[in-house]
Design an enzyme around this catalytic site. Structure first.
Site, PDB file in Angstrom:
ATOM      1  N   ARG A 299       0.950  -1.111   0.120  1.00 18.12           N
ATOM      2  CA  ARG A 299      -0.022   0.081  -0.145  1.00 18.12           C
ATOM      3  C   ARG A 299       0.757   1.210   0.040  1.00 18.12           C
ATOM      4  NH1 ARG A 299      -2.796  -3.877   1.797  1.00 18.12           N
ATOM      5  NH2 ARG A 299      -0.870  -4.476   2.565  1.00 18.12           N
TER       6      ARG A 299
ATOM      7  N   LYS B 276      25.626  -3.756  -0.766  1.00 20.31           N
ATOM      8  CA  LYS B 276      26.908  -3.646  -0.926  1.00 20.31           C
ATOM      9  C   LYS B 276      27.723  -2.955   0.424  1.00 20.31           C
ATOM     10  CE  LYS B 276      26.496  -2.795  -5.868  1.00 20.31           C
ATOM     11  NZ  LYS B 276      26.859  -1.703  -6.766  1.00 20.31           N
TER      12      LYS B 276
ATOM     13  N   HIS C  34       4.880   5.657  11.620  1.00 17.62           N
ATOM     14  CA  HIS C  34       4.217   5.643  10.331  1.00 17.62           C
ATOM     15  C   HIS C  34       3.172   6.719   9.905  1.00 17.62           C
ATOM     16  CE1 HIS C  34       3.150   4.046   6.341  1.00 17.62           C
ATOM     17  NE2 HIS C  34       2.832   2.711   6.832  1.00 17.62           N
TER      18      HIS C  34
END
Ligand code: CP
Length: 305
Positions: free
Chosen positions: A51, A80, A129
């Site tokens: 989402r 890396k 969030h």
């Protein structure tokens, strides 16, 4: 506001402006179709997402802009050993705005120091969030017409559920809001949310284990998934994962005006039989997320329509 890392960076007045913009986008989508022509959004997702990443991308396309990015750390030079600071400094040379999800709490904040362009926290570990909270707030506003005088039940994994932490902080600023925190002992809301957000501001709350007991008083029921990826041991996850399963039967004592939210993805915690209940709002919430991310992109890029 140059970045969005924590929902509490925005005052309730600023949130209302964003909500009003989202409502105008819904009513007049054509007006916004060229608003970000020539601009690029980079989505840097070091953790899985459906989402948040795709709604950010859809949001930018619907504003006439373009999107670059990666959907897993393994396909970037993070594999890396490149640092977050160097990654975003690089991406800031290519994009006008960055949406970033990372398993480490605080990583998006670190990114703001070198990106040179606005950074949006699209989820950092078990911490915050904020753009999910924007979706949650627009959903509550569209369902209830207000943020005041609501009893909000949050249920499930309140320890690791970052959407819960952001939502409680945001909702605690409205008038006469009460929280019912429904979780097993092991998954209770972190202590800092209780002391620094609820108790410090005199917000009424109760912590209980029974969803059935809480149900009759709720105006909002915010269900959450038990966050398997944040558990240290699989046995604990298996023991706790099905603690709460919302079924039509459990809704028998709920208010007719209840609004059921869930940030999704769900696993077992809401039976699919609930999806047809008019009180189920979680797929409306998904769509509201796109509109609020459109409004946020416009704000951070300082685009006036
Ligand atoms: N609600 C939410 O963050 O969903 P995704 O993990 O699919 O982005």
């Amino acid at each position: 506001m140059k970045n969005l890392i924590d929902i509490m960076q925005m005052s309730t007045d600023e949130l209302q402006v964003l909500i009003d913009t989202a409502l105008d986008i819904i009513a007049n989508p054509k007006k916004y179709a060229e608003a970000c022509r020539g601009k690029k959004l980079a989505t840097l997702f070091f953790e899985p997402s459906t989402r948040t990443r795709l709604s950010f991308e859809a949001a930018m396309y619907e504003l006439g802009g373009n999107v670059i990015g990666f959907s897993e750390a393994q396909s970037s030079s993070a594999a890396k050993g490149e640092s977050v600071a160097d990654t975003v400094r690089t991406v800031g040379c290519y994009a006008d705005i960055i949406a970033m999800r990372h398993p480490k709490e605080g990583a998006p904040l670190v990114a703001t120091r070198t990106a040179g362009v606005p950074v949006v926290n699209a989820g950092d570990g078990g911490h915050n969030h904020p753009t999910q909270t924007l979706a949650d707030l627009l959903t509550i506003y569209r369902e209830k017409g207000t943020f005041d005088n609501l009893t909000v039940g949050v249920c499930g994994d309140l320890k690791f559920g970052r959407t819960v932490h952001s939502l409680i902080s945001a909702m605690s600023r409205y008038k006469n809001v009460k929280f019912v925190l429904i979780s097993p002992e092991e998954l209770k809301v972190p202590r800092y949310i209780i002391t620094d957000v609820l108790e410090k501001n005199g917000i009424p709350y109760e912590e209980i284990a029974s969803l059935e007991e809480a149900m009759p008083q709720l105006d909002i029921l915010y269900m959450t998934r038990v966050q398997r990826e944040r558990f240290f041991n699989e046995a604990d996850y298996m023991r706790l994962k099905d603690t709460y399963i919302l079924t039509p039967d459990k809704l028998r004592t709920a208010k007719a005006s209840l609004s059921i939210l869930h940030p999704l993805p769900r696993v077992n915690e809401i039976s699919v039989a609930v999806d047809d209940d008019p009180r189920a709002c979680y797929f409306k919430q998904v769509l509201n997320g796109k509109y609020m991310r459109m409004a946020l992109i416009l704000k951070l890029l300082e685009v006036n329509v």
